[in-house]
Design a protein around this motif. Sequence first.
Motif, PDB file in Angstrom:
ATOM      1  N   ILE A 227       0.862  -1.181   0.000  1.00  0.00           N
ATOM      2  CA  ILE A 227       0.000   0.000   0.000  1.00  0.00           C
ATOM      3  C   ILE A 227       0.897   1.229   0.000  1.00  0.00           C
ATOM      4  N   PRO A 228       0.921   1.996  -1.092  1.00  0.00           N
ATOM      5  CA  PRO A 228       1.851   3.116  -1.149  1.00  0.00           C
ATOM      6  C   PRO A 228       1.479   4.185  -0.118  1.00  0.00           C
ATOM      7  N   PRO A 229       2.475   4.803   0.513  1.00  0.00           N
ATOM      8  CA  PRO A 229       2.184   5.835   1.509  1.00  0.00           C
ATOM      9  C   PRO A 229       1.465   7.026   0.895  1.00  0.00           C
ATOM     10  N   SER A 230       1.509   7.125  -0.443  1.00  0.00           N
ATOM     11  CA  SER A 230       0.871   8.294  -1.059  1.00  0.00           C
ATOM     12  C   SER A 230      -0.649   8.270  -0.873  1.00  0.00           C
ATOM     13  N   TYR A 231      -1.245   7.086  -0.636  1.00  0.00           N
ATOM     14  CA  TYR A 231      -2.694   7.052  -0.405  1.00  0.00           C
ATOM     15  C   TYR A 231      -3.059   7.817   0.854  1.00  0.00           C
ATOM     16  N   LEU A 232      -2.272   7.570   1.919  1.00  0.00           N
ATOM     17  CA  LEU A 232      -2.556   8.271   3.174  1.00  0.00           C
ATOM     18  C   LEU A 232      -2.346   9.768   2.995  1.00  0.00           C
ATOM     19  N   ARG A 233      -1.283  10.111   2.271  1.00  0.00           N
ATOM     20  CA  ARG A 233      -1.009  11.524   2.036  1.00  0.00           C
ATOM     21  C   ARG A 233      -2.133  12.149   1.227  1.00  0.00           C
ATOM     22  N   ALA A 234      -2.576  11.413   0.201  1.00  0.00           N
ATOM     23  CA  ALA A 234      -3.659  11.940  -0.630  1.00  0.00           C
ATOM     24  C   ALA A 234      -4.884  12.189   0.240  1.00  0.00           C
ATOM     25  N   ALA A 235      -5.205  11.204   1.100  1.00  0.00           N
ATOM     26  CA  ALA A 235      -6.392  11.368   1.942  1.00  0.00           C
ATOM     27  C   ALA A 235      -6.256  12.601   2.825  1.00  0.00           C
ATOM     28  N   LYS A 236      -5.073  12.786   3.390  1.00  0.00           N
ATOM     29  CA  LYS A 236      -4.896  13.936   4.277  1.00  0.00           C
ATOM     30  C   LYS A 236      -4.946  15.241   3.482  1.00  0.00           C
ATOM     31  N   SER A 237      -4.377  15.222   2.288  1.00  0.00           N
ATOM     32  CA  SER A 237      -4.420  16.449   1.494  1.00  0.00           C
ATOM     33  C   SER A 237      -5.854  16.782   1.112  1.00  0.00           C
ATOM     34  N   LEU A 238      -6.708  15.736   1.091  1.00  0.00           N
ATOM     35  CA  LEU A 238      -8.110  15.991   0.756  1.00  0.00           C
ATOM     36  C   LEU A 238      -8.903  16.419   1.979  1.00  0.00           C
ATOM     37  N   GLY A 239      -8.234  16.466   3.115  1.00  0.00           N
ATOM     38  CA  GLY A 239      -8.905  17.023   4.290  1.00  0.00           C
ATOM     39  C   GLY A 239      -9.245  16.003   5.365  1.00  0.00           C
ATOM     40  N   ALA A 240      -8.774  14.753   5.219  1.00  0.00           N
ATOM     41  CA  ALA A 240      -9.110  13.741   6.204  1.00  0.00           C
ATOM     42  C   ALA A 240      -8.152  13.816   7.386  1.00  0.00           C
ATOM     43  N   THR A 241      -8.689  13.633   8.589  1.00  0.00           N
ATOM     44  CA  THR A 241      -7.810  13.555   9.756  1.00  0.00           C
ATOM     45  C   THR A 241      -7.039  12.240   9.688  1.00  0.00           C
ATOM     46  N   ASN A 242      -6.053  12.101  10.571  1.00  0.00           N
ATOM     47  CA  ASN A 242      -5.246  10.876  10.570  1.00  0.00           C
ATOM     48  C   ASN A 242      -6.130   9.642  10.690  1.00  0.00           C
ATOM     49  N   TRP A 243      -7.112   9.714  11.609  1.00  0.00           N
ATOM     50  CA  TRP A 243      -7.957   8.556  11.843  1.00  0.00           C
ATOM     51  C   TRP A 243      -8.826   8.250  10.629  1.00  0.00           C
ATOM     52  N   THR A 244      -9.458   9.280  10.069  1.00  0.00           N
ATOM     53  CA  THR A 244     -10.307   9.061   8.892  1.00  0.00           C
ATOM     54  C   THR A 244      -9.479   8.508   7.738  1.00  0.00           C
ATOM     55  N   ALA A 245      -8.302   9.072   7.549  1.00  0.00           N
ATOM     56  CA  ALA A 245      -7.445   8.600   6.463  1.00  0.00           C
ATOM     57  C   ALA A 245      -7.130   7.124   6.665  1.00  0.00           C
ATOM     58  N   PHE A 246      -6.837   6.744   7.908  1.00  0.00           N
ATOM     59  CA  PHE A 246      -6.529   5.340   8.177  1.00  0.00           C
ATOM     60  C   PHE A 246      -7.761   4.474   7.934  1.00  0.00           C
ATOM     61  N   TRP A 247      -8.861   4.896   8.545  1.00  0.00           N
ATOM     62  CA  TRP A 247     -10.041   4.029   8.560  1.00  0.00           C
ATOM     63  C   TRP A 247     -10.705   3.941   7.191  1.00  0.00           C
ATOM     64  N   ARG A 248     -10.747   5.024   6.442  1.00  0.00           N
ATOM     65  CA  ARG A 248     -11.443   4.998   5.167  1.00  0.00           C
ATOM     66  C   ARG A 248     -10.535   4.573   4.012  1.00  0.00           C
ATOM     67  N   VAL A 249      -9.245   4.810   4.141  1.00  0.00           N
ATOM     68  CA  VAL A 249      -8.368   4.571   2.993  1.00  0.00           C
ATOM     69  C   VAL A 249      -7.389   3.424   3.232  1.00  0.00           C
ATOM     70  N   TYR A 250      -6.717   3.438   4.373  1.00  0.00           N
ATOM     71  CA  TYR A 250      -5.677   2.436   4.583  1.00  0.00           C
ATOM     72  C   TYR A 250      -6.291   1.090   4.980  1.00  0.00           C
ATOM     73  N   PHE A 251      -7.179   1.136   5.957  1.00  0.00           N
ATOM     74  CA  PHE A 251      -7.722  -0.116   6.478  1.00  0.00           C
ATOM     75  C   PHE A 251      -8.395  -0.976   5.402  1.00  0.00           C
ATOM     76  N   PRO A 252      -9.288  -0.387   4.582  1.00  0.00           N
ATOM     77  CA  PRO A 252      -9.938  -1.239   3.570  1.00  0.00           C
ATOM     78  C   PRO A 252      -8.937  -1.934   2.655  1.00  0.00           C
ATOM     79  N   GLN A 253      -7.817  -1.282   2.428  1.00  0.00           N
ATOM     80  CA  GLN A 253      -6.843  -1.923   1.543  1.00  0.00           C
ATOM     81  C   GLN A 253      -6.034  -2.993   2.249  1.00  0.00           C
ATOM     82  N   SER A 254      -6.056  -2.982   3.584  1.00  0.00           N
ATOM     83  CA  SER A 254      -5.317  -4.019   4.303  1.00  0.00           C
ATOM     84  C   SER A 254      -6.214  -5.212   4.626  1.00  0.00           C
TER      85      SER A 254
END
Lengths: 549, 366
Positions: free
Chosen positions: A441-468
Amino acid sequence: MSDTTDAAGRIISADGRPLKSSLNRALRREKLRALALIAPLLIFVLITFIAPIADMLFRSVENDIVSNTMPRTVASLRDWDSTSGEVPGAGVFESAYFDLAVAAQKKLHSQLGTRLNYELTGMSSMFRRTGRRMDDVGEVYMDQFAALDQAWESPEVWAAMIGDADWLASEKAWAKAQNPGTPPPAFEVKEGAQAALPLTAALYKDFAAYLRLNDGDSPTQEEPWPVFYAALYTDLINRPDAATAFSGADAQRLQTSAAAVTNFEAVDYKAAFVKADDGWGQVNTWATIKAFSPKYTPGYFLNAVDMQKTPQGISAQPESQQIYILLFKRTLFLSLTIMFSCIALGYPVAWLLANLPARSANLLLILVLLPFWTSLLVRTSAWKVLLQQQGVINDTLVWIGLVNDTDRLVLINNQFGTIVAMTHILLPFMILPLYSVMKTIPPSYLRAAKSLGATNWTAFWRVYFPQSVPGIGAGSILVFILSIGYYITPELVGGTTGTFISNRIAYHISSSLNWGLAAALGTILLVVVLALYWAYDRIVGIDNVKLGG
Amino acid sequence: MGANGTNEAFVAFDRVQKSYDGETLVVKDLNLAIAKGEFLTMLGPSGSGKTTCLMMLAGFETATNGEILLDGKPINSVPPHKRGIGMVFQNYALFPHMTVAENLSFPLEVRKIGKSDREAKVKRALEMVQMGDFGGRRPAQLSGGQQQRVALARALVFEPELVLMDEPLGALDKQLREHMQFEIKHIADSLGITVVYVTHDQTEALTMSDRVAVFEDGRIQQLAPPDQLYEAPENSFVAQFIGENNSLEGVVEQINNKVAVVRLDSGDLIDTIPVNVSQVGERTRVSIRPERVEFIKDRLSPDAHTLKAEVLEFVYMGDIFRTRLRVAGKDDFIIKSRNAPDQVRLKPGQTIEIGWMPEDCRALDA
Ligand SMILES: Nc1ncnc2c1ncn2[C@@H]1O[C@H](COP(=O)(O)OP(=O)(O)O)[C@@H](O)[C@H]1O
Ligand SMILES: [Mg+2]
């Protein structure tokens, strides 16, 4: 070359064959080569994996010991109605005598007793006791025949009477050669003897085959079994003219004996059996034998789910003996608990592994794999040291004052101990697939989520977790399937409340020797795992399982 | 266009330095002011620190030293998700487990925008990039160019005032890339957003930008509009990096504020404009663009210095002819001439005289 087509409009390749068959031929060669490459593995898997499973499936329903050991009894019992409330007639007892007398000579009766004991307690000792008495019955006739003619005691006389002339000749040659390595020639029944003395000939044939196979001996040198005299008596009573099928001294002796047997003292088989053991006088005994006389039985499977097959039909086991359903439920519950503990503990570790700089990640990975370098027993024993009532954890708690010295926590030899030790042992199987999925899972996904306005938790839960999730799926399947069949650790730290169904299977394989029940339990376990796997595929989708990449 | 002071700038880097390992500076003393609505491109070779600058602006890296201002306010301590900066990543970073519409809806959801509003905005953003029919697809079901459009739409859908793009067209083929360059520029202009664009492709930088910052080794070598950058490079690096360039080395022989006469290492004399030289005897590297070189006598001024050249290679390229010459002892001197009816086609082995207007020949640092 331009493409050409044949009359049917198919494209022809350069060598004149249809393109399709050319292609198939080329592919077939490649397939064969591929098959040859994997052949060693295929054979290995077949022999070591598929064959044992097939054998296990077979054993869980196989039941030919009754019909093999007591064929005549099984045949005679066919006409007996087990719900009649009456013990079968004299004919059945007579058949049982001939079966058991042979089985006792071959020492097979105690195995049969053990098998039937699974269904009705007391059968084992009954068969052993009865087996010892069988010779006495035969000897009653033996003595009477011997008194009539001394020749009846001679092995050679018996062999010459029932054995074929050709067999006899080759047997003589074999005895002369005195070659200890080679077995005697296979026994052949004389033409005519089979029809004239059917029971005797059949038993004698059995005797000869048994001697040849087990001792490498010839029947000409072994004392005849006492049961032959009973068989001879029966045959002569049924066929007084049996002597006509024979010639010479044999005919003479049979003639005299046939005339004499009518005055012989006959044995009451039923009385003899009941005298040997009271059980033979009970309907239940015979009903059980009849119920388990078919070659295949659902009995083991019924036992494995706390039911039993009785002469009256299928019913639940008595409450005190119901154990397997409880064990299955407990195995599933503990396996699921262990699986979830592994997810809870393994996920953060895998995340760290995937996100640390390479050097620290490698060190951490070694720590994760370290348990694999030590023996399973050592790891489990270490938990014993830690968790027991006089162990490190309790000592510490008492020392801190959280726990009273008199009521130390029971942390081991119960479900808690099993869960702790097995979670520890199976944790790497969760971490490794998770890690290999997270690594992709490239780290750029988390960065993209945060750049779109997601908090750390939202970025993890909505973007990182589903991919894991595929990693969680793979790890969970691994851990769950490993733990559902685990045996050593629950055995060591599970006590009575923390053992698994596998411990019971192991007990039946190595201690009680009830392999059929062990096989049935194993088969049910296999089916449960496959069913769960199927359910997982329906709910999550097996494509959603990734071990990496 | 272009801002002059940091106080009126929309984005400002003020003496920013960055080091990852505490040993080397990846960004060295960066000062940059970007005006509202400007399209600024950071151009430079790989490893020159462009991405690092962008990441500091987006908030994924912290400046080791110095300050970054957004709309006049320092943002060093604002977490990335509160900066409200749109970003397009090189690999697009579209969330693979969400559909295109879900990807676009994500920034709106985390901003707690109502469902109907969200749908309208997603629809509008998709239509803006001509992807209106693809809302239900997964990113994996799109071509590279389509993914690029979606990534752009996602960075714009929450209406940020500043959008950062890190080599967004790097993975596309040439034709698509040229098309997208035009489209991105068009969208940026019509929305009036400020764009900081990173690329290592100089054509891309020249065609899209209002201003280009040429990076090398953690420093801005020149910050100028594209035409200035091409026609008036301030140093040898920029001259070499932007477009095709001929360079000749020599020593300044005479100098006044308009013209410097340079004696090349081969002994020939040429007229140049002094850019980075100030005194006689200084070593210099002279830069001439290939299309500014003349070899037909009557097109040159009569008093111009000329050089002898031998034709080594002639390449027909359709719209232009590209000829390689041996000049002043170097055999990588290129001239380009337009394919016109009266144009001369040179032949290898031929000897010619070449020259140029003095103002096209710049004496830069050695
Ligand atoms: N996360 C990092 N850790 C350490 N060094 C880095 C990191 N990211 C970039 N660098 C180094 O910083 C320098 C500039 O990198 P970067 O900003 O990515 O350049 P560009 O985007 O211009 O190619 C490179 O030498 C690179 O090796
Ligand atoms: Mg970069």
